[in-house]
Write a protein that holds these residues in place. Structure first.
Motif, PDB file in Angstrom:
ATOM      1  N   ALA A 100       0.834  -1.204   0.000  1.00  0.00           N
ATOM      2  CA  ALA A 100       0.000   0.000   0.000  1.00  0.00           C
ATOM      3  C   ALA A 100       0.870   1.256   0.000  1.00  0.00           C
ATOM      4  CB  ALA A 100      -0.924   0.011   1.212  1.00  0.00           C
ATOM      5  N   THR A 101       0.333   2.329  -0.588  1.00  0.00           N
ATOM      6  CA  THR A 101       1.012   3.621  -0.575  1.00  0.00           C
ATOM      7  C   THR A 101       0.116   4.623   0.140  1.00  0.00           C
ATOM      8  OG1 THR A 101       2.189   3.185  -2.642  1.00  0.00           O
ATOM      9  CG2 THR A 101       1.975   5.481  -1.976  1.00  0.00           C
ATOM     10  N   TRP A 102       0.720   5.419   1.032  1.00  0.00           N
ATOM     11  CA  TRP A 102      -0.034   6.357   1.851  1.00  0.00           C
ATOM     12  C   TRP A 102       0.513   7.765   1.672  1.00  0.00           C
ATOM     13  CZ3 TRP A 102      -4.228   4.153   3.765  1.00  0.00           C
ATOM     14  CH2 TRP A 102      -4.217   2.760   3.941  1.00  0.00           C
ATOM     15  N   SER A 103      -0.379   8.745   1.756  1.00  0.00           N
ATOM     16  CA  SER A 103       0.041  10.139   1.618  1.00  0.00           C
ATOM     17  C   SER A 103      -0.112  10.909   2.922  1.00  0.00           C
ATOM     18  CB  SER A 103      -0.766  10.829   0.511  1.00  0.00           C
ATOM     19  OG  SER A 103      -2.161  10.754   0.782  1.00  0.00           O
ATOM     20  N   ALA A 104      -0.522  10.235   3.975  1.00  0.00           N
ATOM     21  CA  ALA A 104      -0.623  10.856   5.302  1.00  0.00           C
ATOM     22  C   ALA A 104       0.237  10.068   6.277  1.00  0.00           C
ATOM     23  CB  ALA A 104      -2.071  10.884   5.774  1.00  0.00           C
ATOM     24  N   ALA A 105       1.117  10.768   6.955  1.00  0.00           N
ATOM     25  CA  ALA A 105       2.006  10.092   7.901  1.00  0.00           C
ATOM     26  C   ALA A 105       1.225   9.405   9.012  1.00  0.00           C
ATOM     27  CB  ALA A 105       2.996  11.095   8.490  1.00  0.00           C
ATOM     28  N   SER A 106       0.030   9.892   9.294  1.00  0.00           N
ATOM     29  CA  SER A 106      -0.788   9.294  10.352  1.00  0.00           C
ATOM     30  C   SER A 106      -1.248   7.885  10.005  1.00  0.00           C
ATOM     31  CB  SER A 106      -2.007  10.173  10.638  1.00  0.00           C
ATOM     32  OG  SER A 106      -2.794  10.353   9.473  1.00  0.00           O
ATOM     33  N   ASP A 107      -1.185   7.524   8.723  1.00  0.00           N
ATOM     34  CA  ASP A 107      -1.563   6.175   8.293  1.00  0.00           C
ATOM     35  C   ASP A 107      -0.394   5.201   8.368  1.00  0.00           C
ATOM     36  OD1 ASP A 107      -4.272   6.677   7.650  1.00  0.00           O
ATOM     37  OD2 ASP A 107      -3.656   7.598   5.753  1.00  0.00           O
ATOM     38  N   VAL A 108       0.762   5.700   8.788  1.00  0.00           N
ATOM     39  CA  VAL A 108       1.990   4.901   8.784  1.00  0.00           C
ATOM     40  C   VAL A 108       2.497   4.695  10.210  1.00  0.00           C
ATOM     41  CG1 VAL A 108       4.362   4.781   7.940  1.00  0.00           C
ATOM     42  CG2 VAL A 108       2.582   5.821   6.510  1.00  0.00           C
ATOM     43  N   ASP A 109       2.779   3.456  10.539  1.00  0.00           N
ATOM     44  CA  ASP A 109       3.434   3.118  11.803  1.00  0.00           C
ATOM     45  C   ASP A 109       4.895   2.803  11.539  1.00  0.00           C
ATOM     46  OD1 ASP A 109       1.153   3.380  13.304  1.00  0.00           O
ATOM     47  OD2 ASP A 109       0.894   1.231  13.709  1.00  0.00           O
ATOM     48  N   ILE A 110       5.717   2.968  12.556  1.00  0.00           N
ATOM     49  CA  ILE A 110       7.100   2.496  12.480  1.00  0.00           C
ATOM     50  C   ILE A 110       7.151   1.153  13.194  1.00  0.00           C
ATOM     51  CG2 ILE A 110       9.514   2.991  12.938  1.00  0.00           C
ATOM     52  CD1 ILE A 110       8.042   4.922  10.975  1.00  0.00           C
ATOM     53  N   ASP A 111       7.304   0.113  12.414  1.00  0.00           N
ATOM     54  CA  ASP A 111       7.318  -1.247  12.948  1.00  0.00           C
ATOM     55  C   ASP A 111       8.712  -1.646  13.396  1.00  0.00           C
ATOM     56  OD1 ASP A 111       6.393  -3.953  13.463  1.00  0.00           O
ATOM     57  OD2 ASP A 111       7.520  -4.516  11.660  1.00  0.00           O
ATOM     58  N   HIS A 112       8.776  -2.275  14.547  1.00  0.00           N
ATOM     59  CA  HIS A 112      10.016  -2.930  14.967  1.00  0.00           C
ATOM     60  C   HIS A 112      10.039  -4.312  14.312  1.00  0.00           C
ATOM     61  CE1 HIS A 112       9.744   0.068  18.275  1.00  0.00           C
ATOM     62  NE2 HIS A 112      11.063   0.052  18.173  1.00  0.00           N
ATOM     63  N   MET A 113      10.971  -4.519  13.395  1.00  0.00           N
ATOM     64  CA  MET A 113      11.058  -5.809  12.710  1.00  0.00           C
ATOM     65  C   MET A 113      11.004  -6.943  13.724  1.00  0.00           C
ATOM     66  SD  MET A 113      11.404  -7.862  10.123  1.00  0.00           S
ATOM     67  CE  MET A 113      11.399  -6.663   8.812  1.00  0.00           C
ATOM     68  N   VAL A 114      11.890  -6.930  14.694  1.00  0.00           N
ATOM     69  CA  VAL A 114      11.790  -7.851  15.834  1.00  0.00           C
ATOM     70  C   VAL A 114      11.054  -7.079  16.925  1.00  0.00           C
ATOM     71  CG1 VAL A 114      13.039  -9.127  17.602  1.00  0.00           C
ATOM     72  CG2 VAL A 114      13.893  -9.107  15.247  1.00  0.00           C
ATOM     73  N   PRO A 115       9.810  -7.450  17.209  1.00  0.00           N
ATOM     74  CA  PRO A 115       9.009  -6.703  18.179  1.00  0.00           C
ATOM     75  C   PRO A 115       9.672  -6.635  19.552  1.00  0.00           C
ATOM     76  CG  PRO A 115       7.637  -8.218  16.918  1.00  0.00           C
ATOM     77  CD  PRO A 115       9.055  -8.564  16.598  1.00  0.00           C
ATOM     78  N   LEU A 116       9.337  -5.609  20.286  1.00  0.00           N
ATOM     79  CA  LEU A 116       9.989  -5.393  21.575  1.00  0.00           C
ATOM     80  C   LEU A 116       9.727  -6.537  22.552  1.00  0.00           C
ATOM     81  CD1 LEU A 116       9.312  -1.554  21.968  1.00  0.00           C
ATOM     82  CD2 LEU A 116      11.228  -2.735  20.835  1.00  0.00           C
ATOM     83  N   LYS A 117       8.488  -7.024  22.597  1.00  0.00           N
ATOM     84  CA  LYS A 117       8.225  -8.134  23.522  1.00  0.00           C
ATOM     85  C   LYS A 117       8.935  -9.402  23.061  1.00  0.00           C
ATOM     86  CE  LYS A 117       4.884 -10.782  26.141  1.00  0.00           C
ATOM     87  NZ  LYS A 117       3.450 -11.069  26.446  1.00  0.00           N
ATOM     88  N   ASN A 118       9.008  -9.617  21.740  1.00  0.00           N
ATOM     89  CA  ASN A 118       9.730 -10.783  21.248  1.00  0.00           C
ATOM     90  C   ASN A 118      11.194 -10.697  21.671  1.00  0.00           C
ATOM     91  OD1 ASN A 118      11.533 -12.102  18.995  1.00  0.00           O
ATOM     92  ND2 ASN A 118       9.581 -13.209  19.008  1.00  0.00           N
ATOM     93  N   ALA A 119      11.759  -9.505  21.598  1.00  0.00           N
ATOM     94  CA  ALA A 119      13.142  -9.334  22.048  1.00  0.00           C
ATOM     95  C   ALA A 119      13.261  -9.646  23.538  1.00  0.00           C
ATOM     96  CB  ALA A 119      13.612  -7.908  21.770  1.00  0.00           C
ATOM     97  N   TRP A 120      12.280  -9.185  24.311  1.00  0.00           N
ATOM     98  CA  TRP A 120      12.298  -9.415  25.759  1.00  0.00           C
ATOM     99  C   TRP A 120      12.350 -10.904  26.085  1.00  0.00           C
ATOM    100  CZ3 TRP A 120      12.572  -6.360  30.093  1.00  0.00           C
ATOM    101  CH2 TRP A 120      12.228  -6.951  31.316  1.00  0.00           C
ATOM    102  N   VAL A 121      11.481 -11.687  25.445  1.00  0.00           N
ATOM    103  CA  VAL A 121      11.422 -13.119  25.755  1.00  0.00           C
ATOM    104  C   VAL A 121      12.541 -13.899  25.071  1.00  0.00           C
ATOM    105  CG1 VAL A 121       8.936 -13.012  26.157  1.00  0.00           C
ATOM    106  CG2 VAL A 121       9.786 -13.649  23.879  1.00  0.00           C
ATOM    107  N   SER A 122      13.310 -13.205  24.208  1.00  0.00           N
ATOM    108  CA  SER A 122      14.426 -13.844  23.505  1.00  0.00           C
ATOM    109  C   SER A 122      15.780 -13.491  24.101  1.00  0.00           C
ATOM    110  CB  SER A 122      14.412 -13.443  22.026  1.00  0.00           C
ATOM    111  OG  SER A 122      13.192 -13.769  21.412  1.00  0.00           O
ATOM    112  N   GLY A 123      15.768 -12.741  25.198  1.00  0.00           N
ATOM    113  CA  GLY A 123      17.032 -12.410  25.858  1.00  0.00           C
ATOM    114  C   GLY A 123      17.189 -10.979  26.321  1.00  0.00           C
ATOM    115  N   ALA A 124      16.368 -10.058  25.795  1.00  0.00           N
ATOM    116  CA  ALA A 124      16.536  -8.643  26.146  1.00  0.00           C
ATOM    117  C   ALA A 124      16.092  -8.331  27.569  1.00  0.00           C
ATOM    118  CB  ALA A 124      15.768  -7.756  25.160  1.00  0.00           C
ATOM    119  N   ASN A 125      15.411  -9.284  28.218  1.00  0.00           N
ATOM    120  CA  ASN A 125      15.037  -9.062  29.612  1.00  0.00           C
ATOM    121  C   ASN A 125      16.272  -8.943  30.509  1.00  0.00           C
ATOM    122  OD1 ASN A 125      15.577 -11.830  29.157  1.00  0.00           O
ATOM    123  ND2 ASN A 125      14.509 -12.398  31.042  1.00  0.00           N
TER     124      ASN A 125
END
Length: 204
Positions: A100-125
């Motif tokens: 998809a292509t968007w022209s409003a920044a409000s329609d766009v999220d910045i995704d963490h490729m490796v999600p923060l909780k996934n990192a937590w349970v994978s060692g970041a804790n």
């Protein structure tokens, strides 16, 4: 840390903005990703119940008035115009997860490729909050992606064995990026996660 991040960002932005398709820096070749994946520790997730998002502080100031979100929007967008507060007022953003292509920044999220909780349970804790902040604002590796907001929300904290991008043509890049982030940050993968990543890398 800040000066290192800014210097790395400037080099990354110069190369990324030359392409109409967003390509965050640091994506390895398929063969390198296969090698990196083979070296990762395989172990079950360990959820100690202690995860809260505030343990991964976002978004930090990168340069001037620009925080991490606005920096990625500028990096991954086309013809992005920002105001004095570095807020994007116009531009277009192509979401590689769903095409998809968007022209409003409000329609766009910045995704963490490796999600923060996934990192937590994978060692970041076991990390310090300062290290978790670096991880959550990592613009040097392919950890942060400008994508359609509801696609990011659908992904949530799921790993590739539970969620994949809607576009199968993006599986290769997605897997290479996921592996690179886990490899650099020395995070573990589960056996199911490794199997899913292997299958996705086979599409390269």
């Amino acid at each position: 840390m800040k000066s290192f991040v800014v210097a790395s960002l400037l080099a990354a932005v110069a190369t990324v903005n030359a392409s109409p398709v967003p390509t965050p820096p640091g994506i390895p070749s398929a063969s390198a990703a296969v090698t990196q994946l083979a070296s990762l520790t395989v172990a079950p997730y360990v959820d100690d119940g202690g995860y809260v998002r505030s343990l991964f502080p976002t978004w930090i100031t990168i340069s001037g008035t620009c925080n991490t979100r606005e920096t990625v929007l500028k990096r991954d967008g086309t013809n992005v115009v920002v105001d004095s507060a570095c807020v994007s007022t116009s531009g277009t953003w192509f979401s590689p997860y769903d095409g998809a292509t968007w022209s409003a920044a409000s329609d766009v999220d910045i995704d963490h490729m490796v999600p923060l909780k996934n990192a937590w349970v994978s060692g970041a804790n076991a990390w310090t909050t300062a290290k978790r902040q670096q991880f959550a604002n990592d613009i040097v590796r392919p950890q942060l992606w400008a994508v359609t907001d509801n696609v990011n929300q659908a992904k949530s904290d799921q790993s590739p064995d539970a969620w994949k991008p809607p576009l199968s043509s993006f599986y290769c890049t997605y897997a290479k990026s996921w592996v690179q982030v886990k490899y650099y940050w020395a995070l573990k993968v589960t056996s199911a996660e490794k199997s899913a990543l292997t299958s996705m890398l086979n599409t390269c």
